[in-house]
Design a protein around this motif. Structure first.
Motif, mmCIF file in Angstrom:
data_model
loop_
_atom_site.group_PDB
_atom_site.id
_atom_site.type_symbol
_atom_site.label_atom_id
_atom_site.label_comp_id
_atom_site.label_asym_id
_atom_site.label_seq_id
_atom_site.Cartn_x
_atom_site.Cartn_y
_atom_site.Cartn_z
ATOM 1 N N THR A 157 0.822 -1.205 0.000
ATOM 2 C CA THR A 157 0.000 0.000 0.000
ATOM 3 C C THR A 157 0.858 1.258 0.000
ATOM 4 O O THR A 157 0.594 2.200 -0.749
ATOM 5 N N VAL A 158 1.905 1.283 0.826
ATOM 6 C CA VAL A 158 2.796 2.447 0.831
ATOM 7 C C VAL A 158 3.466 2.593 -0.536
ATOM 8 O O VAL A 158 3.610 3.705 -1.052
ATOM 9 N N GLY A 159 3.846 1.482 -1.147
ATOM 10 C CA GLY A 159 4.398 1.530 -2.503
ATOM 11 C C GLY A 159 3.401 2.092 -3.504
ATOM 12 O O GLY A 159 3.758 2.889 -4.380
ATOM 13 N N ALA A 160 2.135 1.708 -3.386
ATOM 14 C CA ALA A 160 1.088 2.219 -4.281
ATOM 15 C C ALA A 160 0.864 3.713 -4.061
ATOM 16 O O ALA A 160 0.648 4.467 -5.020
ATOM 17 N N ARG A 179 10.886 6.094 1.205
ATOM 18 C CA ARG A 179 11.567 4.823 1.494
ATOM 19 C C ARG A 179 10.519 3.762 1.805
ATOM 20 O O ARG A 179 9.642 3.978 2.630
ATOM 21 N N VAL A 180 10.639 2.628 1.125
ATOM 22 C CA VAL A 180 9.724 1.512 1.315
ATOM 23 C C VAL A 180 10.554 0.237 1.384
ATOM 24 O O VAL A 180 11.494 0.060 0.614
ATOM 25 N N SER A 212 17.804 1.411 4.778
ATOM 26 C CA SER A 212 17.991 2.628 5.575
ATOM 27 C C SER A 212 16.801 2.894 6.504
ATOM 28 O O SER A 212 16.867 3.803 7.329
ATOM 29 N N LEU A 213 15.751 2.110 6.383
ATOM 30 C CA LEU A 213 14.594 2.287 7.271
ATOM 31 C C LEU A 213 14.956 1.829 8.679
ATOM 32 O O LEU A 213 15.569 0.779 8.857
ATOM 33 N N PRO A 214 14.573 2.604 9.684
ATOM 34 C CA PRO A 214 14.893 2.226 11.061
ATOM 35 C C PRO A 214 14.013 1.087 11.574
ATOM 36 O O PRO A 214 12.849 0.970 11.212
ATOM 37 N N ASP A 215 14.605 0.264 12.401
ATOM 38 C CA ASP A 215 13.912 -0.766 13.190
ATOM 39 C C ASP A 215 12.747 -1.433 12.486
ATOM 40 O O ASP A 215 12.911 -2.104 11.495
ATOM 41 N N GLY A 238 7.850 1.458 5.850
ATOM 42 C CA GLY A 238 7.656 2.461 4.812
ATOM 43 C C GLY A 238 7.588 3.845 5.416
ATOM 44 O O GLY A 238 7.079 4.025 6.526
ATOM 45 N N SER A 239 8.147 4.825 4.697
ATOM 46 C CA SER A 239 8.148 6.203 5.184
ATOM 47 C C SER A 239 8.125 7.148 3.981
ATOM 48 O O SER A 239 9.086 7.192 3.212
#
Length: 173
Positions: free
Chosen positions: A97-100, A116-117, A122-125, A129-130
């Motif tokens: 969903t975040v990618g979409a 970032r997905v 590099s995504l924390p913990d 998705g951000s």
């Protein structure tokens, strides 16, 4: 990080982007060009957040907004709206969903501050998705964060500075 911490970080990231937008709008003592009712500013953002919920086949919950002054030199001259919401979504559907959402915003010309997905290392913990992006013409930003341990997408948002409509006090709206 707790859910509250993630929400706070999303709001701070959004607020940071808007501080820059407000400073630009008020540069040289000028005011934002258009007076708008607070309800119209909120409705524009809510429409976008609802579109994200529709993309996720979900609903918008926990909608919270506040207004704050943009211009410190002339308090009350211009305002911005910010807030948070949730879109309930199972963890196994969040990355797609975040990618979409990212793909839709790219197609629509949004300007990204972060994209970032997972499987982005590099995504924390537990963040999967951000996204943080600005609407190309409506002068607001939206952030979306997903976490593997949560059953929702966290949404943060904020408007650019605007003049209140005649007779309106955005602080009491």
């Amino acid at each position: 990080m707790t859910g509250a911490t993630v929400r706070i970080l999303a709001v701070l990231a959004t607020a940071s982007l808007f501080t820059t937008a407000c400073a630009g709008a008020d540069e040289g003592g000028g005011q934002p060009s258009e007076a708008k009712p607070r309800a119209d500013v909120e409705a524009a953002i809510r429409t976008e957040v609802q579109a994200l919920a529709d993309l996720a086949r979900g609903t918008v919950t926990n909608w919270q907004v506040k207004t704050s002054r943009c211009d410190i030199a002339n308090p009350g001259r211009s305002w911005a709206l910010s807030g948070t919401a949730r879109i309930p979504l199972s963890p196994d559907s969040q990355v797609a969903t975040v990618g979409a959402i990212r793909d839709r915003w790219h197609r629509d010309g949004w300007q990204f501050g972060e994209s970032r997905v997972a499987p982005d290392v590099s995504l924390p913990d537990t963040v999967t998705g951000s996204l943080l992006a600005g609407h190309p013409s409506a002068h607001f930003n939206v952030s979306v964060t997903s976490r593997s341990a949560q059953d929702h997408l966290a949404v943060g948002f904020g408007s650019g500075c605007y003049q209140p409509a005649r007779g309106e006090d955005p602080a009491n709206g």
